[in-house]
Design a protein around this motif. Sequence first.
Motif, PDB file in Angstrom:
ATOM      1  N   GLU A 179       0.825  -1.205   0.000  1.00 10.39           N
ATOM      2  CA  GLU A 179       0.000   0.000   0.000  1.00 10.39           C
ATOM      3  C   GLU A 179       0.861   1.258   0.000  1.00 10.39           C
ATOM      4  O   GLU A 179       0.527   2.254  -0.645  1.00 10.39           O
ATOM      5  N   ALA A 180       1.976   1.215   0.723  1.00  8.62           N
ATOM      6  CA  ALA A 180       2.879   2.370   0.756  1.00  8.62           C
ATOM      7  C   ALA A 180       3.475   2.642  -0.618  1.00  8.62           C
ATOM      8  O   ALA A 180       3.653   3.793  -1.025  1.00  8.62           O
ATOM      9  N   GLN A 181       3.805   1.547  -1.350  1.00  5.64           N
ATOM     10  CA  GLN A 181       4.345   1.735  -2.702  1.00  5.64           C
ATOM     11  C   GLN A 181       3.302   2.393  -3.614  1.00  5.64           C
ATOM     12  O   GLN A 181       3.630   3.267  -4.425  1.00  5.64           O
ATOM     13  N   VAL A 182       2.051   1.974  -3.502  1.00  6.57           N
ATOM     14  CA  VAL A 182       0.998   2.589  -4.320  1.00  6.57           C
ATOM     15  C   VAL A 182       0.842   4.054  -3.968  1.00  6.57           C
ATOM     16  O   VAL A 182       0.726   4.930  -4.848  1.00  6.57           O
ATOM     17  N   ASP A 183       0.834   4.387  -2.695  1.00  8.22           N
ATOM     18  CA  ASP A 183       0.694   5.772  -2.275  1.00  8.22           C
ATOM     19  C   ASP A 183       1.870   6.621  -2.725  1.00  8.22           C
ATOM     20  O   ASP A 183       1.721   7.829  -2.955  1.00  8.22           O
TER      21      ASP A 183
END
Length: 237
Positions: A179-183
Amino acid sequence: MGMFSRISDIVQANINAMLDKAEDPEKVIRLIIQEMEETLVEIRSVAAKNLAEQKQLDRQISGLQKQASNWQQKAQLAVDKQRDDLARAALTEKHSVESKVTALEEQKTQLDDLIKNIQEDTARLQSKLNEARTKQKSLVARKQNSAVRLQAKQSVNSNAVEDAVTRFEQYESRVEALEAQVDAFDIVPASSETVNLEQQFAQLEKDENVEAELAKLKAKFKKPASKATKSNAKAAA
């Protein structure tokens, strides 16, 4: 000592013996109930015999009373006939029968008291039996609940659960990393080349809009100019 007291002593002795052997409480109370039920059957059997004996005594007393009345009538008849010898003999038989009646009535009184005590003991034992059955149901339910709670606590404290929780936390960490990579794509700006190319296309669209608006202006002012030209040409002629 009443029958119930004797039974209570026997039951209590068996309970103490079972507890000394550290028996299962559920098993203990089940055996107690079984013993109470068997005792009730025995008491009712004794009560039935006593009731039968009571009825027999009633019949014997009733028969002897009729005999005594009969001898009384015979004694009266002998007196009327002036047969004192026969009157004495009849009264002697009457007194003998009345003595038997008295003995039987005393026996019946004792039997009545015994039956009354048995009935009271039976009622008390039945009450204790009902109480024991109620406690048995409660004890079984409490035992089942305790077993379930114990199993739950053992599961919570087991290594398998700890391992599962650890694996779940690791999986959760991996999901959070994704999720952090997507954000990050929404936060980090695009490359300079991409930005420059987008700016050029935006400028083209802007220039095209300007040219279109200029063409409209030219078209608007072109028609009045042509009318003026025609007027000037006519004047010159």
